[in-house]
Design an enzyme around this catalytic site. Sequence first.
Site, PDB file in Angstrom:
ATOM      1  N   ARG A1020       0.741  -1.137  -0.155  1.00 41.60           N
ATOM      2  CA  ARG A1020       0.021  -0.030  -0.008  1.00 41.60           C
ATOM      3  C   ARG A1020       0.842   1.203  -0.116  1.00 41.60           C
ATOM      4  NH1 ARG A1020      -3.558  -0.070   5.033  1.00 41.60           N
ATOM      5  NH2 ARG A1020      -4.372  -1.777   3.712  1.00 41.60           N
ATOM      6  N   ARG A1089      -1.321   6.956   9.235  1.00 40.91           N
ATOM      7  CA  ARG A1089      -1.277   6.291   8.021  1.00 40.91           C
ATOM      8  C   ARG A1089      -1.837   7.412   7.100  1.00 40.91           C
ATOM      9  NH1 ARG A1089      -4.024   0.102   8.586  1.00 40.91           N
ATOM     10  NH2 ARG A1089      -2.605  -0.435  10.315  1.00 40.91           N
ATOM     11  N   LYS A1159      -3.268   1.672  15.043  1.00 38.12           N
ATOM     12  CA  LYS A1159      -3.455   2.454  13.931  1.00 38.12           C
ATOM     13  C   LYS A1159      -3.974   3.719  14.138  1.00 38.12           C
ATOM     14  CE  LYS A1159      -7.198  -0.260  12.050  1.00 38.12           C
ATOM     15  NZ  LYS A1159      -7.479  -1.289  10.953  1.00 38.12           N
ATOM     16  N   LYS A1161      -5.484   7.367  12.009  1.00 40.87           N
ATOM     17  CA  LYS A1161      -6.072   7.788  10.679  1.00 40.87           C
ATOM     18  C   LYS A1161      -6.450   9.274  10.597  1.00 40.87           C
ATOM     19  CE  LYS A1161      -7.572   3.424   9.229  1.00 40.87           C
ATOM     20  NZ  LYS A1161      -8.653   2.238   8.843  1.00 40.87           N
ATOM     21  N   CYS A1382     -14.876  -3.428   0.529  1.00 41.21           N
ATOM     22  CA  CYS A1382     -13.490  -3.985   1.015  1.00 41.21           C
ATOM     23  C   CYS A1382     -12.944  -5.058  -0.018  1.00 41.21           C
ATOM     24  CB  CYS A1382     -13.098  -4.362   2.330  1.00 41.21           C
ATOM     25  SG  CYS A1382     -13.854  -5.689   2.680  1.00 41.21           S
ATOM     26  N   CYS A1388      -7.409 -11.277   1.827  1.00 43.18           N
ATOM     27  CA  CYS A1388      -7.466 -10.727   3.204  1.00 43.18           C
ATOM     28  C   CYS A1388      -7.486 -11.852   4.163  1.00 43.18           C
ATOM     29  CB  CYS A1388      -8.529  -9.737   3.440  1.00 43.18           C
ATOM     30  SG  CYS A1388      -8.684  -9.131   5.152  1.00 43.18           S
ATOM     31  N   CYS A1427     -15.372  -8.688   6.730  1.00 45.58           N
ATOM     32  CA  CYS A1427     -15.240  -8.867   8.394  1.00 45.58           C
ATOM     33  C   CYS A1427     -15.613  -7.403   9.092  1.00 45.58           C
ATOM     34  CB  CYS A1427     -13.763  -9.404   8.629  1.00 45.58           C
ATOM     35  SG  CYS A1427     -12.591  -7.897   8.452  1.00 45.58           S
ATOM     36  N   CYS A1431     -13.115  -1.747   6.808  1.00 41.68           N
ATOM     37  CA  CYS A1431     -12.365  -1.059   5.926  1.00 41.68           C
ATOM     38  C   CYS A1431     -13.028  -0.235   5.198  1.00 41.68           C
ATOM     39  CB  CYS A1431     -11.494  -2.038   5.193  1.00 41.68           C
ATOM     40  SG  CYS A1431     -10.138  -2.780   6.293  1.00 41.68           S
TER      41      CYS A1431
END
Length: 1530
Positions: A1020, A1089, A1159, A1161, A1382, A1388, A1427, A1431
């Site tokens: 990514r 990110r 993470k 964002k 996603c 994944c 899931c 995302c």
Amino acid sequence: MGSISTAAQAVARIAYFSSDVILSVQPSLQVDSQFYKQFKRLRESNARSIVSKGVPEVWAIRYNEDPLLSAFHPLHSGSIVSITTASSILLTSIPHLYHLANHPIVIHVALEPSPFPDFSVVSSIRQCGFAFLHSETLQEAQDIALTAHALALKSGKGVIHFFDPTNSKHDDPISIEDIDVVKKVLDLDGTRVSHTTTAGPSTLYAEIGRLATITEERVERPLERETVALSTAISPQSKEAFNTGSDDSSVGSSGRDSSSDLHVASSSATTVDAASVRPVNAGDIFDWTAHIWGLLSKTVGRSYRAIEYTGAEDAKFAIFIFGSTGVFVDVFADPNRANEFEGIGIVTARLYRPWIGGQISRMIPSSIERIAVLEQVRSTTRWGPSFLDLLSSLTRSGGAASVPRLVGYRLGYVESSTAVQALRGIFQNLKSPSPIQNLEIGSHRDFTSQISLERPQIENAYTKILNQLFGDRLYIANQLGSQHAGISATTAASPEYGFGSLIARMEHRERFIHEVGEISKCGNFATEIPKNWLSRWVSHARNTSISNSLAPDVIARLTMDGSKAAKQLLDAKKLFFKESQWLIGSDAWAYDLGNSGVHHVLASGADVNMLIIDSQPYSERLAGDPTRRKKDIGLYAMNFGNAYVASVAVYGSYTQVLQAMAEADLFEGPSVVVAYLPYNKENDSALTVLQETKKAVDLGYWPLYRWNPGNDDGSEPKFSLDSERIKRELEEFLRRDNQMTQLMKRDPDFSSHLAGSYGTEVRVLQKRKAKDTYEKLLEGLFGAPLTILFASDNGNAQDIAKRLGNRGRARGLKTMVMAMDDYPIEDLATEENVVFVTSTAGQGEFPQNGRAFWEVVRTSGDLDLSSINYSVFGLGDSHYWPRKEDKIYYNKPSKDLDARISFLGGGKLTDIGLGDDQDPDAFQTGYAEWEPRLWQSLGVDKVEGVLEEPPPLTNEDIKLQSNYLRGTIAEGLLDESTGAISASDQQLTKFHGTYMQDDRDLRDERKAQGLEPAYSFMIRCRLPGGVASPSQWLQMDAISGAHGNETMKLTTRQTFQFHGVVKGKLRSAMRAINKALMTTIAACGDVNRNVMCSSLPEFSAYHREVYAISQRISDHLLPSTAAYYEIWLKDDEDNKVQVGGDAVQDYEPLYGTTYLPRKFKITIAIPPHNDTDVYAHDIGLIAIKGHDGHLEGFNVLAGGGMGVTHNNKKTYPRTGSMLGFVPTNQAHVVCEKIMLVQRDHGDRKNRKHARLKYTIDDMGLDVFKSKVEDLLPEGLRFAAARPFKFISNIDTFGWQQDEKGLNHFTFFIENGRVEDTANFPMRTGLRELAKLGKGEFRLTGNQHLTLSNIEDGDLPVVKSLMTQYKLGNTSFTGLRLSSSACVAFPTCGLAMAESERYLPILITKLESTLEENGLAQESIVMRMTGCPNGCARPWLAEVAFVGKAYGAYNMYLGGGYHGQRLNKLYRSSIKEDEILEIMKGLLKRYALERKGDGETPERFGDWCIRAGVIKETTEGKAFHEEVAEEEADE
């Protein structure tokens, strides 16, 4: 009892109960044959065959795949085989019929076409050695089908039962067969004939000498009256003729040698002849048939004869019908017609072959003077076959005076309304003094065959690519649907016909080339210019590229010249272009019966291209008949040496397909492109085809390659292997080649095992080696043995098993820990103590690494486990499946395993333990109660001095010990023994912008082959604001092709993502990204990110100001470690390499050694568009425009986040909370301080509770805000939020113009996947746009793309390319345009269900409902994820589907259209049928009930709340409250 209404149904039932294996020949895989529907019903009910006592195998085989070839393998294996088919395959199967004739096989043939079948198909094969039985009514179909099977079993010879399905379609239903009657007639315990074979190899295509023989003195001769008559009616000559296959009787063999040891017990009902071993002859067939019918008559009261005569005993006239009798029988049965047709009889042959000869005269009255012979056959000879049969039989049976006169008729289609008229015509002619022979009765119009030639829609993928490449130059010689005067569609589609037509076409062009050459020398043109151009063209006319480049200029010069000579040539101007000429066929051409045409093309050396599409799914490669002689056409063609050959797969590598087809077109000589397109049904989804293709390509079943014998100059290789994974594995193999060769020479058995079953052998050896290694390690240890076997899908069960093993070892036990599927199960009964640990996958299923083990345990009937002691611990979630009927799925694998081991005799160490995610400490609660019981049962619960085991390594430990994100990544990249890296390094590489994944489509199959998972990496990029230049786009496109899987993913975070990058290419891909002045560092991991920013095409200058802030924030929060440079960018000489970013050092002033807890964002939204979902991120910045039109500052939101764990109410999504306004120049500082508070106060012990949203809720918003302000520079505080307004969070598609007059176009990129397909060459089109070097590419937060800043002068060329590549299409439903998904499967590792690959399919199924309710253009935000990690930010959608298990989703409703409100659970764990039912009802209600006042209609999410469909979610902590479907109690 049930009833039967069709002849095919009756036949299918008898075949099913009388066979081990049934071959059902299908018109297509999409459409079931008239027999197959009944087979499916019987199999679904688990009905068992009388013959095998088990459920028979039913193989569906397409009619054009040489279906009878599949009969040989089961026959040679001793199976009882039957075939159900339409009559269209019989003529092409004649070579097989001769060889099958001496096997006990039954072929049930439904004659076609309907409603007027052609009986000449039967007469054409009457000499093939089979016995032929004919049924006419529904009841006869059942009885004669049973007769056919009984006769085949008794005689050991083939029987064909043929019938016209339409003849009995108006019959009343009959009762289903009586199984006791079937058993009695089949006489399975009765005597059988034996078979002999001559010496020599047995093949399918050479005489094998197989012969059904009988011992003469043992032959059963039933003494029933009719049987005696039948026997005496057959002369010795006739019987002998039967064995040699003469016209008189066709059932026999061409074999010459015969011997037998058969001894048939005689009875009081038999006579005894002189002892001798002889072949089964016609008399035997007659006798056995009569015996079967006699038995049937005694049992059920229905009588049949070989020749049936119905009518008056003193009749003078009769009709013999070889065809459909129904309409005539109805007339004779009509009492109103009794007088008109009095004294007339009907004769039919129930036993058509062997022909009964002299028996005819015995069965018809001696008063018969004339017989009308009606034959429903095509007229190919003067006298029909039945006419000749009767003529020869009646002539031999008596003197000339007693022989009835025969009058032949050609029987056409007779409507029931005209049957009386037809009979009158027949008898009028029959009774005349001089009757006309071969008179035609009825209509002779052609009826279309029920099996029509069709190319399945899915196969159009390759023809579309041909059209894209060659356009008007493309000519397909055997194109389906083309008109060929006087030629049938079947013939026209064959390679032979297509090749012939191409030869004629090429000769025509050669004549034109010669004509042009002559005219160019002496033609009278207005000027000399055309002559010069024509001369140039003639010299290159056979060169594809040159002649086609010259052709437009030549035509232009001739047009301008205007002379007579010029006009003459222009009449055939298309011939100036050299066509790309193709033959297209299926894998049916790979069987011998269809291969001759392929051979002719290759042998000719002609410049002809062949595209041959193979559709056999990889999953069926082993299920198929191993003796089927399907040729490898690619290898076959390469052996000629003069042909270009390529093996391609459009769902494997679209680029390679394009390259191969282009090279084939340029090659001067034959070209063969063998193309893979696997499917089980012609209407299979693209997803199914993709999954099958990936398995086949990845595992080498379908290698991708190109062979170009024209590359003699050495500049390019003749052979190019394009299968990336196979190429790597081949290189590894070649390195070991010498060692392997020597090993095979030393141990030939190993060589044969390797060739025969590589995957199975390797898997067994792996299991054995693993267990033996464990046992060797345990040697010398004291204490009881304890084997711990686990099945785990998310790592928890594996961790428990390993921890249990360590604790057991500390207590002195000899512990061994293995995955269930890695354990050699044949050793299970020898173990002493065994513990099973399993989690729960899918719908109560075993995890992947335990399914094979469980299948053996579940199905084994002789596994004795009485010597073992065992216990089971299971992991599950009691609320995962909320409905009461689904509660059985809770911990189902562990419960099933416990019950089964106990049933097989295992003794319990202690009762089963169940871990429940709903308990206070999740599964640990149940585990803490179970483990002490286990130690107590093993007598090691009171062991002194047991040391506490070290705590498991956490992400915080990994970060701390990584030396600023280095770990052992560099060393792992050099390890060529595996495609993976270590678990710790997998966590660290996320900080570098890459995740290790494996292809889950291939996981099962690779494991079955003894291979490790198909590991690859996702990369990514970090692309602040989502803006890339055209050159960067081209570089990203090149990376996706050279290093990835030929696709790019535009993510929901406005950046590029590549999939399928193997470890060996990972470093080169990273360096290529760096050369594009981009980077991947901090694109993932526990850091800040990629910073997002609205694309805002309508205000370009303002966007540039906001975009600059996103860049500044991104750069300001970038990690400082030098690890990224060292691992990925440093060259071999350690020279300095330019880095996409500032210089780095080993010091992290912002992050420290452990970076952030999770993470982080940040996003920026520019009102009125919330296209980046500003509420969904840790920090959301809402741009505020000042009065001067410039950026003034930002409203700051904090604490948004999407990650959730199913059924864990401690986790929830959250929208950001407003902190206030900050000026533009301080935005990056404020972001830093918010991040630092999270760094210092976030939860580092529980990663599920580590996001900023939980920190704020735990701390309280005011406290959190004060802590941030404590870190801000003096004088900087949050001001009151400025007013703003959002109107949507979707993109605006199509052209827009900004305030500067620049143009912007937003493309619809469904779910962000940039790829080329046969229908849409998107990637190629975007590449061509980027080559223009105009404007810039803006990636949107909704996974779409905006081409920005295009000047008016550049619009024509841009729009032309967009039209050429179909890029300008935005005419989709509002639902599709507003959707997002996603990646999920296959890459994944967290995905529980499909997402990106399934959402478009689901929307397609909803679009008709949208149309019906007037909602086609209404924007409804729908999102899907595989899931609950979120995302695609599903929790903000108006309707969302979140994967729960494969094929099952939780459904959420009520999200805000502007992205401002969370949705709420509406239904749990529903599948597609429920989703469609619910959505259709809701959409209909929404269309009727929504408010229409105001500027815009009421949005779907708002309506759901107002209408009471769902409760409103007011904040994240209320997400799980008042859901529409409460979780049921157990």
